[in-house]
Design an enzyme around this catalytic site. Sequence first.
Site, PDB file in Angstrom:
ATOM      1  N   ASP A 276       0.965  -1.193  -0.136  1.00  0.00           N
ATOM      2  CA  ASP A 276      -0.005   0.006   0.170  1.00  0.00           C
ATOM      3  C   ASP A 276       0.899   1.205  -0.020  1.00  0.00           C
ATOM      4  O   ASP A 276       2.029   1.015   0.627  1.00  0.00           O
ATOM      5  CB  ASP A 276      -0.933  -0.150   1.254  1.00  0.00           C
ATOM      6  CG  ASP A 276      -1.768   1.114   1.773  1.00  0.00           C
ATOM      7  OD1 ASP A 276      -2.518   1.606   0.514  1.00  0.00           O
ATOM      8  OD2 ASP A 276      -1.637   1.960   2.367  1.00  0.00           O
ATOM      9  N   ASP A 477      -7.265  -1.622   4.150  1.00  0.00           N
ATOM     10  CA  ASP A 477      -5.937  -2.793   3.584  1.00  0.00           C
ATOM     11  C   ASP A 477      -6.591  -4.136   4.466  1.00  0.00           C
ATOM     12  O   ASP A 477      -5.976  -5.026   3.918  1.00  0.00           O
ATOM     13  CB  ASP A 477      -4.952  -2.430   4.133  1.00  0.00           C
ATOM     14  CG  ASP A 477      -4.169  -0.997   3.792  1.00  0.00           C
ATOM     15  OD1 ASP A 477      -4.424  -0.719   2.334  1.00  0.00           O
ATOM     16  OD2 ASP A 477      -3.541  -0.247   4.337  1.00  0.00           O
TER      17      ASP A 477
END
Length: 621
Positions: A276, A477
């Site tokens: 990420d 996430d």
Amino acid sequence: MARAEEGCPGHAALIVLSVGTGYLFSVGSTFFFKGGGQFFEAVSVLLVFILLGHWLEMRARAGASSAIKALMNLTPAKANVIRNGAEVEVPTAEVVAGEIVVIRPGNKIPVDGTVESGESLVDESMLTGESMPVQKGPGATVVGATINKSGSFRYKATKVGADSALAQIVKLVQEAQNSKAPAQLLADKAAQWLVIVAIVIGLSTFAVWFWWIGQPLLFAVTMTITVFVIACPDALGLATPMAIMVSTGLGATNGILFKNASALEDATKLDTIVFDKTGTLTIGQPEVVEIATADGVTEDVVLTAAAAVEQGSAHPLAQAIVRRAAKLTIVPPTGFKSLDGMGAQAETAGGTVFLGNRLLMDTQKLALGPLEAEATRLQGDGRTVVHVSQAGRVIGLIAIADAIRPTSKAAIAKLRERKIEVVMLTGDNAATAKRIAADLGIDTVLADVLPAQKAAKIKELQATGKKVGMVGDGVNDAPALTQANVGFAIGAGTDVAMESADVVLMKSDPYDIVGAIELSRATLRKMHQNLGWAVGYNAIAFPLAAGVLYPFVLSPEVAALSMSGSTLVVAINALLLKRTKLAGIRRPGESAAPRAPDGATTAAPAKTPPMPPKAQQQAPT
């Protein structure tokens, strides 16, 4: 310790068979039949050697869990708290959430909390492995068992007892050490079969020597007992759990928490790591990344003018400018005005300053001149460009972006050296994502990905046959961390992300991904070495114990020593994992200076204050 013992279910059965056979045969020879011989002394010596082997094994196991013991002993026994307006000393276990705790130089911090007043540097190395002390001030989080190095401060206790970060770390490591890796399941089955094989070979040995070859009963029984003793599957059962205990302890002392043994083994198979972007590869808050100046103007002049206008603003972009100008002397301006949608203006000693976007410059009829090309270049790189004019002239441009973590580029380079593909996953626009990817050396970029789509992107990569690791820090996430073969959560991320992940990186340092993979590979090598030794030992031990080299034969006492020695070899080999040099321990460019406050350059190991929202592509107001 129960975990390591589970791996040897047949050990007791074979000991009972060997010692019991010798004892019962001796009793029968003494009272019921003559001339058979006796094993009383041999049985006693056999038990001594077996107990010696167990003692050595327990010592090795104790060494393997030394990291847990060290963590559990970190919390100070006493704490100074404010009660009824006075400072009193109480046992740490009696500190209540919400109480004010007083910390002086050299004190250990007893429980987790948030600083209310005062400033200091705090050594968090015992929990995270981070060697540099962390600057703490009002609003910063502190973690129990860390050490205050310099100033004094007071903080409010937020997490005590089993809820503290230290208690959670100990719990995670213990759960990992008590979990079974896939290799251990195979070893357990092998140990069970080994007991059956040992019994069959032992009885066959007796039958061959006594009935077929015609050796005396005493000799045949001796050979049978030797087979039972030498085949005890301690080494086979200990091969994997010892390696897991050592590696999870080593990881914990360096800020890498494996939550289960399967993750430790699965990490060795990863061929793709998906990062990420925001809060993982980048700091997660805007920073000044470049300054372009007009002819005859220095960067300090541009920063001084901009910071004078923005020093009272709470906007994330304004705060980025103020932080960059922290070492400059800033004189408060007068006549400050906020210009909605465009920026701000104020009066300074050098004249009127306009600060904002291109629209503000056009509205004030301020030409960029030679800076026109620089503005186009900076905006093309996906940065937010703040235009600065003073006394009727555009004096500079300040490019602001989400700053890259200092170790991100080195981490990606190391992963690529290890033949691991690196992918960046982000919800940001393609221009911003590609700029950061280019800076980091990442070839594959998945941009404009909505939070709900992240798990689907991981699944798409897995569908091509890749073993995917996901590194993230936010709530959005969590599904991707769960979908990945191994999920890595940045330690300063959300509780949801850390709960969903298989591995927690306490230092919030992407370079620790390299350390985690190196540790997992070293652990798997030790597992294979130990299992190979255990299998090889039994392949040689069975024929020797059965007497294939007759007249050279092993006695039960020698067999017991051999069995104990084999177990000790496995334990010592696992303990050698402590010498593994993790790549994440020494990070490139690490200086001797204290780390910045939480969230500034490197996130703190425990929960940090909420990160500011992503920088919007607009001028500060």
